[in-house]
Design a protein around this motif. Structure first.
Motif, short mmCIF file in Angstrom:
data_model
loop_
_atom_site.label_atom_id
_atom_site.label_comp_id
_atom_site.label_asym_id
_atom_site.label_seq_id
_atom_site.Cartn_x
_atom_site.Cartn_y
_atom_site.Cartn_z
N GLN A 119 0.82 -1.21 0.00
CA GLN A 119 0.00 0.00 0.00
C GLN A 119 0.86 1.26 0.00
O GLN A 119 0.57 2.23 -0.70
CB GLN A 119 -0.90 0.00 1.23
CG GLN A 119 -2.35 0.18 0.87
CD GLN A 119 -3.25 -0.01 2.07
OE1 GLN A 119 -2.89 0.28 3.19
NE2 GLN A 119 -4.44 -0.50 1.82
N GLU A 157 0.94 4.21 -2.86
CA GLU A 157 0.73 5.62 -2.53
C GLU A 157 1.87 6.47 -3.06
O GLU A 157 1.65 7.54 -3.62
CB GLU A 157 0.64 5.80 -1.01
CG GLU A 157 -0.77 5.80 -0.50
CD GLU A 157 -0.81 5.88 1.01
OE1 GLU A 157 -0.05 6.66 1.60
OE2 GLU A 157 -1.61 5.12 1.59
N ASN A 197 1.49 9.46 -5.78
CA ASN A 197 1.96 10.82 -5.52
C ASN A 197 2.99 11.27 -6.54
O ASN A 197 2.99 12.42 -6.95
CB ASN A 197 2.54 10.92 -4.10
CG ASN A 197 1.45 10.85 -3.05
OD1 ASN A 197 0.28 11.11 -3.34
ND2 ASN A 197 1.81 10.48 -1.85
#
Ligand code: FES
Length: 117
Positions: A101, A105, A109
């Motif tokens: 995870q 992320e 980003n």
């Protein structure tokens, strides 16, 4: 007397008998909590966090020894902690899933940053 245990982040709730371990309640709710020692307070894999107003039976000596003070920060061993009323349990993500995870992320980003330029 019944107890009610809610597991987060899934939000699954189960009614169990007072004195049921959080691990058994999790199994009844279909929530996975990892274990390695078979519920003997030896492996530390079933560590969870409970909210402050959770109603649990008093902590036992084996769990107190294993947690070594972490119970003051609301950590409990799911195989040892027993429900006495309403209980809310935060189940940590398993380490592999948490790592995946985090990478997703970071990638998301980075893509957002690339779009800005
Ligand atoms: S299952 Fe091993 S400490 Fe709880």
């Amino acid at each position: 007397m019944e107890a009610e245990v809610t597991f987060l982040p899934s939000g699954r709730t189960v009614q169990v008998r007072r004195g049921t371990s959080l691990l058994d309640a999790a199994r009844r709710a279909g929530v996975h909590i990892p274990t390695r020692c078979g519920g003997k307070a030896a492996c530390f894999m079933c560590k969870v966090k409970v909210t402050g107003d959770s109603e649990l039976l008093p902590i036992g000596e084996a769990e107190r020894r294993k947690l070594a003070g972490m119970q003051d920060q609301a950590f409990r061993l799911a195989c040892q902690a027993r429900a006495a009323g309403k209980v809310e349990v935060h189940v940590p993500l398993d380490p592999l899933r948490a790592a995946v995870q985090k990478q997703l992320e970071l990638a998301r980003n980075k893509n957002k940053d690339d779009e800005l330029w």
